[in-house]
Design a protein around this motif. Structure first.
Motif, mmCIF file in Angstrom:
data_model
loop_
_atom_site.group_PDB
_atom_site.id
_atom_site.type_symbol
_atom_site.label_atom_id
_atom_site.label_comp_id
_atom_site.label_asym_id
_atom_site.label_seq_id
_atom_site.Cartn_x
_atom_site.Cartn_y
_atom_site.Cartn_z
ATOM 1 N N ALA A 45 0.829 -1.210 0.000
ATOM 2 C CA ALA A 45 0.000 0.000 0.000
ATOM 3 C C ALA A 45 0.861 1.256 0.000
ATOM 4 O O ALA A 45 1.917 1.315 0.637
ATOM 5 C CB ALA A 45 -0.917 -0.005 1.218
ATOM 6 N N SER A 46 0.424 2.271 -0.744
ATOM 7 C CA SER A 46 1.115 3.556 -0.767
ATOM 8 C C SER A 46 0.898 4.287 0.547
ATOM 9 O O SER A 46 -0.097 4.072 1.249
ATOM 10 C CB SER A 46 0.591 4.421 -1.920
ATOM 11 N N GLY A 47 1.840 5.153 0.883
ATOM 12 C CA GLY A 47 1.656 5.988 2.055
ATOM 13 C C GLY A 47 0.532 6.982 1.828
ATOM 14 O O GLY A 47 0.194 7.306 0.688
ATOM 15 N N LEU A 48 -0.045 7.461 2.917
ATOM 16 C CA LEU A 48 -1.151 8.412 2.818
ATOM 17 C C LEU A 48 -0.640 9.842 2.810
ATOM 18 O O LEU A 48 0.372 10.160 3.438
ATOM 19 C CB LEU A 48 -2.120 8.217 3.980
ATOM 20 N N ARG A 49 -1.346 10.690 2.128
ATOM 21 C CA ARG A 49 -1.025 12.105 2.131
ATOM 22 C C ARG A 49 -1.289 12.687 3.516
ATOM 23 O O ARG A 49 -2.014 12.085 4.321
ATOM 24 C CB ARG A 49 -1.865 12.828 1.072
ATOM 25 N N PRO A 50 -0.692 13.821 3.839
ATOM 26 C CA PRO A 50 -0.884 14.418 5.164
ATOM 27 C C PRO A 50 -2.359 14.596 5.499
ATOM 28 O O PRO A 50 -3.176 14.932 4.631
ATOM 29 C CB PRO A 50 -0.171 15.764 5.049
ATOM 30 N N THR A 51 -2.679 14.382 6.753
ATOM 31 C CA THR A 51 -4.063 14.495 7.205
ATOM 32 C C THR A 51 -4.553 15.934 7.092
ATOM 33 O O THR A 51 -3.878 16.856 7.550
ATOM 34 C CB THR A 51 -4.180 14.049 8.678
ATOM 35 N N PRO A 52 -5.707 16.151 6.481
ATOM 36 C CA PRO A 52 -6.248 17.517 6.435
ATOM 37 C C PRO A 52 -6.596 17.998 7.836
ATOM 38 O O PRO A 52 -6.957 17.204 8.720
ATOM 39 C CB PRO A 52 -7.495 17.377 5.557
ATOM 40 N N ARG A 53 -6.503 19.288 8.032
ATOM 41 C CA ARG A 53 -6.779 19.847 9.351
ATOM 42 C C ARG A 53 -8.278 19.889 9.583
ATOM 43 O O ARG A 53 -9.020 20.476 8.787
ATOM 44 C CB ARG A 53 -6.185 21.249 9.452
ATOM 45 N N MET A 54 -8.727 19.258 10.673
ATOM 46 C CA MET A 54 -10.157 19.194 10.954
ATOM 47 C C MET A 54 -10.435 19.434 12.433
ATOM 48 O O MET A 54 -9.644 19.040 13.292
ATOM 49 C CB MET A 54 -10.715 17.823 10.527
ATOM 50 N N THR A 55 -11.577 20.032 12.694
ATOM 51 C CA THR A 55 -11.991 20.306 14.067
ATOM 52 C C THR A 55 -12.383 19.001 14.755
ATOM 53 O O THR A 55 -13.158 18.218 14.195
ATOM 54 C CB THR A 55 -13.200 21.272 14.076
ATOM 55 N N PRO A 56 -11.857 18.731 15.955
ATOM 56 C CA PRO A 56 -12.201 17.478 16.641
ATOM 57 C C PRO A 56 -13.644 17.453 17.125
ATOM 58 O O PRO A 56 -14.271 18.504 17.305
ATOM 59 C CB PRO A 56 -11.219 17.450 17.823
ATOM 60 N N TRP A 57 -14.142 16.236 17.332
ATOM 61 C CA TRP A 57 -15.500 16.020 17.821
ATOM 62 C C TRP A 57 -15.795 16.856 19.065
ATOM 63 O O TRP A 57 -16.838 17.497 19.164
ATOM 64 C CB TRP A 57 -15.673 14.530 18.124
ATOM 65 N N LEU A 58 -14.885 16.860 20.025
ATOM 66 C CA LEU A 58 -15.112 17.510 21.314
ATOM 67 C C LEU A 58 -15.459 18.988 21.152
ATOM 68 O O LEU A 58 -16.278 19.522 21.895
ATOM 69 C CB LEU A 58 -13.871 17.368 22.202
ATOM 70 N N LYS A 59 -14.861 19.640 20.153
ATOM 71 C CA LYS A 59 -15.124 21.065 19.949
ATOM 72 C C LYS A 59 -16.345 21.300 19.088
ATOM 73 O O LYS A 59 -17.115 22.233 19.325
ATOM 74 C CB LYS A 59 -13.901 21.726 19.305
ATOM 75 N N LEU A 60 -16.544 20.460 18.092
ATOM 76 C CA LEU A 60 -17.612 20.711 17.122
ATOM 77 C C LEU A 60 -18.972 20.219 17.591
ATOM 78 O O LEU A 60 -19.985 20.884 17.394
ATOM 79 C CB LEU A 60 -17.262 20.035 15.791
ATOM 80 N N GLU A 61 -19.026 19.058 18.240
ATOM 81 C CA GLU A 61 -20.313 18.473 18.615
ATOM 82 C C GLU A 61 -21.130 19.355 19.562
ATOM 83 O O GLU A 61 -22.341 19.525 19.350
ATOM 84 C CB GLU A 61 -20.099 17.091 19.237
ATOM 85 N N PRO A 62 -20.537 19.950 20.614
ATOM 86 C CA PRO A 62 -21.359 20.794 21.500
ATOM 87 C C PRO A 62 -22.002 21.969 20.769
ATOM 88 O O PRO A 62 -23.056 22.454 21.177
ATOM 89 C CB PRO A 62 -20.344 21.290 22.535
ATOM 90 N N MET A 63 -21.370 22.420 19.684
ATOM 91 C CA MET A 63 -21.929 23.556 18.943
ATOM 92 C C MET A 63 -23.266 23.202 18.308
ATOM 93 O O MET A 63 -24.105 24.078 18.067
ATOM 94 C CB MET A 63 -20.946 24.000 17.859
ATOM 95 N N ARG A 64 -23.473 21.925 18.040
ATOM 96 C CA ARG A 64 -24.716 21.496 17.411
ATOM 97 C C ARG A 64 -25.856 21.393 18.414
ATOM 98 O O ARG A 64 -27.014 21.240 18.039
ATOM 99 C CB ARG A 64 -24.518 20.143 16.727
ATOM 100 N N LEU A 65 -25.538 21.461 19.696
ATOM 101 C CA LEU A 65 -26.551 21.242 20.724
ATOM 102 C C LEU A 65 -27.051 22.536 21.339
ATOM 103 O O LEU A 65 -27.933 22.513 22.185
ATOM 104 C CB LEU A 65 -25.964 20.332 21.822
ATOM 105 N N ASN A 66 -26.456 23.671 20.937
ATOM 106 C CA ASN A 66 -26.823 24.939 21.551
ATOM 107 C C ASN A 66 -27.785 25.733 20.677
ATOM 108 O O ASN A 66 -28.671 25.171 20.049
ATOM 109 C CB ASN A 66 -25.551 25.736 21.858
ATOM 110 N N ASP A 67 -27.604 27.034 20.595
ATOM 111 C CA ASP A 67 -28.560 27.864 19.869
ATOM 112 C C ASP A 67 -28.314 27.813 18.362
ATOM 113 O O ASP A 67 -27.353 27.231 17.879
ATOM 114 C CB ASP A 67 -28.482 29.310 20.379
ATOM 115 N N MET A 68 -29.200 28.458 17.623
ATOM 116 C CA MET A 68 -29.155 28.428 16.166
ATOM 117 C C MET A 68 -27.847 28.997 15.632
ATOM 118 O O MET A 68 -27.298 28.498 14.641
ATOM 119 C CB MET A 68 -30.340 29.222 15.598
#
Length: 429
Positions: A45-68
């Protein structure tokens, strides 16, 4: 079959990779069928390209539970990072030295669908993609168990909301209907029983990792597919793997992906029995398929419509034309109906003839025409270096069947290749 002729090597490379890459074809030409298939199945298998920068679950998920406002912010972040994730996979497909792994990862991505629009969690979809890669040619039973625990899947099919006080049947239903035995093999009571067995399976709110909450598991006895007991999710999966239809449906999907658009019921039954007997060994199954008479049969060549990824990425890997930007390639795949990490629904892309419509055929031809345009009399065009081959071999290289349109009468490899790209036969493999 003896040693592979050029056109046979083209067939193997085209069906198991992304495009008919000349160098790969020449490596396989003249080998025995078994040796060539082993080369495909066992390439490192070929090596993978660098991981794209993404917001982790811990930071993003609470935002979905609050206000609009915060929910809208979460949506915007997920859409932006989702584009980065899509670009990452396109770049990986273009750069890989083992396109078979990408082909298999895409196959499983369409079997176990999850989408950016529903999960709003690109970081989880990235982890799911890595999971599919790890199991791409491994063991389906292990892959199925892993996907039942996959956070992206648990969010996509609402499995993380499945509790004993409020059982959610979404994952259980798709597990039966799409991932294993299929419609007509179960009742509504089986869906409800399976949903109860998976209660308590969820995602840790702090880490975004899989977790089982024992206090949320409904431990009462249920009857599932004629068996009664206090089942867990793993028990349900074990029963499904033992059911003959699971292996048969999986075999049918592999046939439609790699052999032709018309599965042979008798051979599907035989291969499915072998698949179950091997405890769902994917690599062993693929060896059986790729060395079978139907795979190599001339009547089955040119029967599979190229997916948008095959057409767009595969053509760039096949021919040395200057490529467009990654974003333009993503937009092209979207227009053609295949947006990575965002299939249309839980059933995934239908594929086959569904890829072709009046609109998409126009887009396909416009792309191929734009790609191959230029001074067709210029033999030294920058970046365009075609193989030194006869006209007959160029036709065998790019078309799985005889061209449906007349070949150009004016000589020249660039002119001929452009004609072949615009021939209807280039749309199939």
């Amino acid at each position: 079959m003896g040693l592979l002729a050029f056109k046979d090597a083209v067939h193997l490379v085209s069906r198991t990779g992304l495009g008919a890459e000349w160098d790969m074809i020449k490596q396989l030409e003249g080998r025995s069928q078994e040796d060539a298939v082993n080369w495909v199945l066992h390439s490192a298998a070929s090596g993978l390209r660098p991981t794209p920068r993404m917001t982790p679950w811990l930071k993003l998920e609470p935002m979905r539970l609050n206000d609009m406002k915060t929910r809208n912010s979460a949506w915007s972040i997920s859409q932006r990072e989702g584009k980065l994730l899509q670009a990452w996979w396109v770049e990986q497909m273009l750069a890989t030295h083992t396109p078979f792994i990408e082909r298999m990862t895409l196959f499983w991505h369409n079997h176990f669908t999850s989408s950016i629009q529903k999960t709003l969690q690109p970081s989880l979809l990235y982890q799911q993609n890595l999971l599919l890669r790890r199991h791409a040619t491994g063991n389906f039973a292990e892959l199925l168990r892993a996907m039942a625990r996959d956070p992206a899947m648990l969010v996509y099919l609402d499995g993380y909301q499945n509790t004993k006080s409020q059982p959610n049947e979404n994952f259980a239903r798709e597990l039966l209907e799409l991932f294993t035995i299929g419609r007509g093999q179960y009742r509504e009571s089986d869906v409800k029983a399976a949903a109860k067995a998976f209660t308590g399976w969820g995602v840790d709110n702090n880490t975004g990792k899989f977790i089982i909450r024992p206090e949320e598991h409904a431990s009462d006895s249920v009857t599932f597919l004629g068996k009664t007991g206090r089942f867990t999710g793993d028990d349900i999966i074990k029963i499904l793997l033992e059911h003959p239809r699971t292996a048969e449906r999986l075999t049918e999907k592999f046939w439609l992906e790699f052999v032709s658009n018309r599965p042979d019921p008798a051979l599907v039954s035989v291969w499915a029995q072998q698949l179950r007997k091997s405890h769902y060994d994917i690599q062993r199954f693929m060896r059986t398929l790729l060395t079978s008479e139907p795979f190599w049969a001339l009547q089955n060549r040119g029967t599979l419509v190229k997916s948008p990824v095959e057409l767009v990425i595969g053509t760039l890997r096949t021919l040395p034309y200057p490529r467009e930007s990654t974003q333009e390639l993503l937009n092209l795949c979207r227009l053609l109906g295949q947006e990575l990490f965002d299939p249309p629904n839980v059933k995934g892309w239908s594929g086959g003839e569904h890829w072709i419509s009046t609109q998409t055929l126009l887009v396909r031809n416009a792309y191929l025409s734009k790609l191959s345009r230029g001074d067709l009399n210029d033999k030294s065009a920058a970046g365009v270096k075609l193989p030194n081959a006869s006209e007959e071999q160029l036709v065998e290289w790019l078309l799985p069947v005889k061209p449906l349109q007349p070949l150009p009468t004016t000589p020249g490899a660039r002119r001929l290749v452009r004609s072949l790209l615009l021939d209807p036969a280039f749309q199939v493999s």
